[in-house]
Design a protein around this motif. Structure first.
Motif, mmCIF file in Angstrom:
data_model
loop_
_atom_site.group_PDB
_atom_site.id
_atom_site.type_symbol
_atom_site.label_atom_id
_atom_site.label_comp_id
_atom_site.label_asym_id
_atom_site.label_seq_id
_atom_site.Cartn_x
_atom_site.Cartn_y
_atom_site.Cartn_z
ATOM 1 N N LEU A 74 -7.485 1.433 -8.614
ATOM 2 C CA LEU A 74 -6.753 0.264 -8.129
ATOM 3 C C LEU A 74 -5.720 -0.181 -9.163
ATOM 4 C CD1 LEU A 74 -9.392 -2.116 -6.491
ATOM 5 C CD2 LEU A 74 -7.555 -0.901 -5.350
ATOM 6 N N PRO A 75 -4.566 -0.661 -8.712
ATOM 7 C CA PRO A 75 -3.591 -1.206 -9.667
ATOM 8 C C PRO A 75 -4.243 -2.293 -10.518
ATOM 9 C CG PRO A 75 -2.654 -1.083 -7.462
ATOM 10 C CD PRO A 75 -4.109 -0.757 -7.321
ATOM 11 N N GLY A 76 -3.936 -2.267 -11.800
ATOM 12 C CA GLY A 76 -4.513 -3.257 -12.708
ATOM 13 C C GLY A 76 -5.886 -2.898 -13.224
ATOM 14 N N MET A 77 -6.498 -1.829 -12.691
ATOM 15 C CA MET A 77 -7.853 -1.453 -13.122
ATOM 16 C C MET A 77 -7.930 -0.046 -13.695
ATOM 17 S SD MET A 77 -10.501 -2.968 -10.361
ATOM 18 C CE MET A 77 -10.409 -4.639 -9.785
ATOM 19 N N PHE A 78 -6.853 0.730 -13.594
ATOM 20 C CA PHE A 78 -6.932 2.121 -14.037
ATOM 21 C C PHE A 78 -6.759 2.269 -15.544
ATOM 22 C CE2 PHE A 78 -5.055 6.360 -14.769
ATOM 23 C CZ PHE A 78 -6.142 7.118 -14.373
ATOM 24 N N ASN A 79 -5.862 1.521 -16.136
ATOM 25 C CA ASN A 79 -5.591 1.664 -17.568
ATOM 26 C C ASN A 79 -6.570 0.853 -18.414
ATOM 27 O OD1 ASN A 79 -3.471 3.435 -17.205
ATOM 28 N ND2 ASN A 79 -2.018 1.784 -16.904
ATOM 29 N N LYS A 101 -12.237 16.842 -22.081
ATOM 30 C CA LYS A 101 -10.953 17.541 -22.032
ATOM 31 C C LYS A 101 -9.795 16.551 -21.863
ATOM 32 C CE LYS A 101 -9.618 21.922 -19.994
ATOM 33 N NZ LYS A 101 -9.862 22.871 -18.911
ATOM 34 N N LEU A 102 -10.035 15.500 -21.053
ATOM 35 C CA LEU A 102 -9.022 14.474 -20.816
ATOM 36 C C LEU A 102 -8.996 13.416 -21.917
ATOM 37 C CD1 LEU A 102 -9.668 13.929 -16.994
ATOM 38 C CD2 LEU A 102 -7.663 15.037 -18.013
ATOM 39 N N ASN A 103 -9.948 13.540 -22.850
ATOM 40 C CA ASN A 103 -10.057 12.599 -23.965
ATOM 41 C C ASN A 103 -10.223 11.155 -23.485
ATOM 42 O OD1 ASN A 103 -10.249 11.962 -26.675
ATOM 43 N ND2 ASN A 103 -8.051 11.635 -26.913
ATOM 44 N N THR A 104 -11.139 10.970 -22.519
ATOM 45 C CA THR A 104 -11.394 9.632 -21.990
ATOM 46 C C THR A 104 -12.891 9.402 -21.804
ATOM 47 O OG1 THR A 104 -10.772 8.056 -20.260
ATOM 48 C CG2 THR A 104 -11.198 10.286 -19.544
ATOM 49 N N ASP A 105 -13.302 8.163 -22.006
ATOM 50 C CA ASP A 105 -14.688 7.775 -21.767
ATOM 51 C C ASP A 105 -14.846 7.456 -20.278
ATOM 52 O OD1 ASP A 105 -17.306 7.166 -22.224
ATOM 53 O OD2 ASP A 105 -16.925 5.279 -23.267
ATOM 54 N N TYR A 106 -16.067 7.452 -19.788
ATOM 55 C CA TYR A 106 -16.301 7.194 -18.374
ATOM 56 C C TYR A 106 -17.665 6.535 -18.175
ATOM 57 C CZ TYR A 106 -19.631 11.039 -18.349
ATOM 58 O OH TYR A 106 -20.709 11.829 -18.602
ATOM 59 N N ARG A 107 -17.845 5.943 -17.012
ATOM 60 C CA ARG A 107 -19.141 5.431 -16.575
ATOM 61 C C ARG A 107 -19.338 5.880 -15.141
ATOM 62 N NH1 ARG A 107 -19.063 4.948 -21.031
ATOM 63 N NH2 ARG A 107 -19.592 3.240 -22.402
ATOM 64 N N LEU A 108 -20.505 6.443 -14.854
ATOM 65 C CA LEU A 108 -20.831 6.845 -13.490
ATOM 66 C C LEU A 108 -21.454 5.674 -12.750
ATOM 67 C CD1 LEU A 108 -22.385 10.428 -13.644
ATOM 68 C CD2 LEU A 108 -20.262 9.724 -12.542
ATOM 69 N N VAL A 109 -20.997 5.429 -11.530
ATOM 70 C CA VAL A 109 -21.558 4.388 -10.679
ATOM 71 C C VAL A 109 -21.949 5.022 -9.349
ATOM 72 C CG1 VAL A 109 -20.203 2.567 -11.784
ATOM 73 C CG2 VAL A 109 -19.309 3.682 -9.737
ATOM 74 N N LYS A 110 -22.743 4.293 -8.560
ATOM 75 C CA LYS A 110 -23.156 4.821 -7.257
ATOM 76 C C LYS A 110 -21.958 4.979 -6.344
ATOM 77 C CE LYS A 110 -27.872 3.169 -7.215
ATOM 78 N NZ LYS A 110 -28.872 2.327 -6.575
ATOM 79 N N ASP A 111 -22.053 5.954 -5.463
ATOM 80 C CA ASP A 111 -20.985 6.241 -4.509
ATOM 81 C C ASP A 111 -21.079 5.247 -3.355
ATOM 82 O OD1 ASP A 111 -18.878 7.476 -3.220
ATOM 83 O OD2 ASP A 111 -20.115 9.058 -2.344
ATOM 84 N N ARG A 112 -20.486 4.067 -3.564
ATOM 85 C CA ARG A 112 -20.483 3.003 -2.565
ATOM 86 C C ARG A 112 -19.061 2.509 -2.364
ATOM 87 N NH1 ARG A 112 -24.218 -1.699 -4.464
ATOM 88 N NH2 ARG A 112 -23.701 -2.418 -2.384
ATOM 89 N N VAL A 113 -18.792 1.999 -1.180
ATOM 90 C CA VAL A 113 -17.490 1.373 -0.937
ATOM 91 C C VAL A 113 -17.335 0.224 -1.933
ATOM 92 C CG1 VAL A 113 -16.079 0.095 0.711
ATOM 93 C CG2 VAL A 113 -17.530 1.968 1.516
ATOM 94 N N LEU A 160 -5.368 -11.031 -8.458
ATOM 95 C CA LEU A 160 -4.831 -10.745 -7.127
ATOM 96 C C LEU A 160 -3.412 -10.182 -7.226
ATOM 97 C CD1 LEU A 160 -5.015 -11.100 -3.942
ATOM 98 C CD2 LEU A 160 -3.857 -13.273 -4.332
ATOM 99 N N THR A 161 -2.611 -10.791 -8.092
ATOM 100 C CA THR A 161 -1.236 -10.320 -8.285
ATOM 101 C C THR A 161 -1.222 -8.896 -8.837
ATOM 102 O OG1 THR A 161 -0.476 -12.584 -8.664
ATOM 103 C CG2 THR A 161 0.949 -10.823 -9.473
ATOM 104 N N ALA A 162 -2.116 -8.615 -9.782
ATOM 105 C CA ALA A 162 -2.171 -7.276 -10.391
ATOM 106 C C ALA A 162 -2.642 -6.213 -9.387
ATOM 107 C CB ALA A 162 -3.090 -7.293 -11.610
#
Length: 198
Positions: A74-79, A101-113, A160-162
């Motif tokens: 989502l805009p405002g949440m990716f970076n 490989k992408l040199n980024t950290d991550y968190r796994l969450v459940k596959d939910r809407v 909301l604006t972001a």
């Protein structure tokens, strides 16, 4: 070293997919314009912005053989310092290697809407609209109170604006349809703003 290519969805072609290893698809509409194109390139690893649906639904809709991972784009949440990811048919070891490989950290969450962060943020925005609608406070006061009281970097109306009214509305609508829970029911004032701007 990574070679990065930015393409508008209308410009993506077979030739593009023949020369890439990973695709980040930021499309967050009701469907993926190139879903069928990916079928013909099963070697390409797909990161799909799946906040308004589930990754499993996308995989089953297109019957992909690709490695597919959902992400919060989502805009405002990716970076942010880490990627919010979801997976179904991809094991965590593969995701670990890809993110290294992408040199980024991550968190796994459940596959939910709505995943986790988008769900919480959009609910806060919706509640802020209810507060304004009831005449309890004005938008600028709510933003200030949330920043000072909870130490959020942005208040609900700044978020909301972001993110964009269309994304907030469609995400809340998707969560309400998916769960049937009243807590995701869209505030009439938010709905009116969405209709005015669409």
């Amino acid at each position: 070293k990574h070679s990065i290519i930015f393409k508008n969805c209308t410009e993506l072609s077979h030739q593009d997919l023949e020369s890439v290893e990973i695709v980040f698809d930021f499309d967050i509409g009701s469907g993926l314009p190139h879903g069928k194109l990916y079928i013909q390139h099963p070697e390409v690893i797909l990161f799909l912005n799946s906040v308004k649906t589930t990754l499993l639904k996308l995989i089953k809709t297109y019957n992909w053989k690709n490695t597919a991972i959902g992400f919060n784009g989502l805009p405002g949440m990716f970076n942010r310092p880490l990627l919010e990811l979801t997976c179904n048919q991809t094991n965590e070891n593969t995701i670990q290697k890809l993110c290294a490989k992408l040199n980024t950290d991550y968190r796994l969450v459940k596959d939910r809407v709505g995943m986790v962060t988008p769900r919480v943020v959009c609910m806060i925005i919706n509640e802020a609209f209810y507060t304004v609608q009831e005449g309890t406070a004005i938008e600028s006061d709510i933003d200030l109170a949330m920043k000072l009281g909870t130490n959020y970097p942005k208040g609900p109306f700044e978020m909301l604006t972001a993110i964009g009214i269309r994304n907030v509305y469609e995400l809340l609508n998707s969560m309400h349809r998916d769960t049937g829970e009243e807590r995701y029911k869209i505030c009439p004032q938010l709905k009116n703003l969405y209709l005015q701007q669409s």
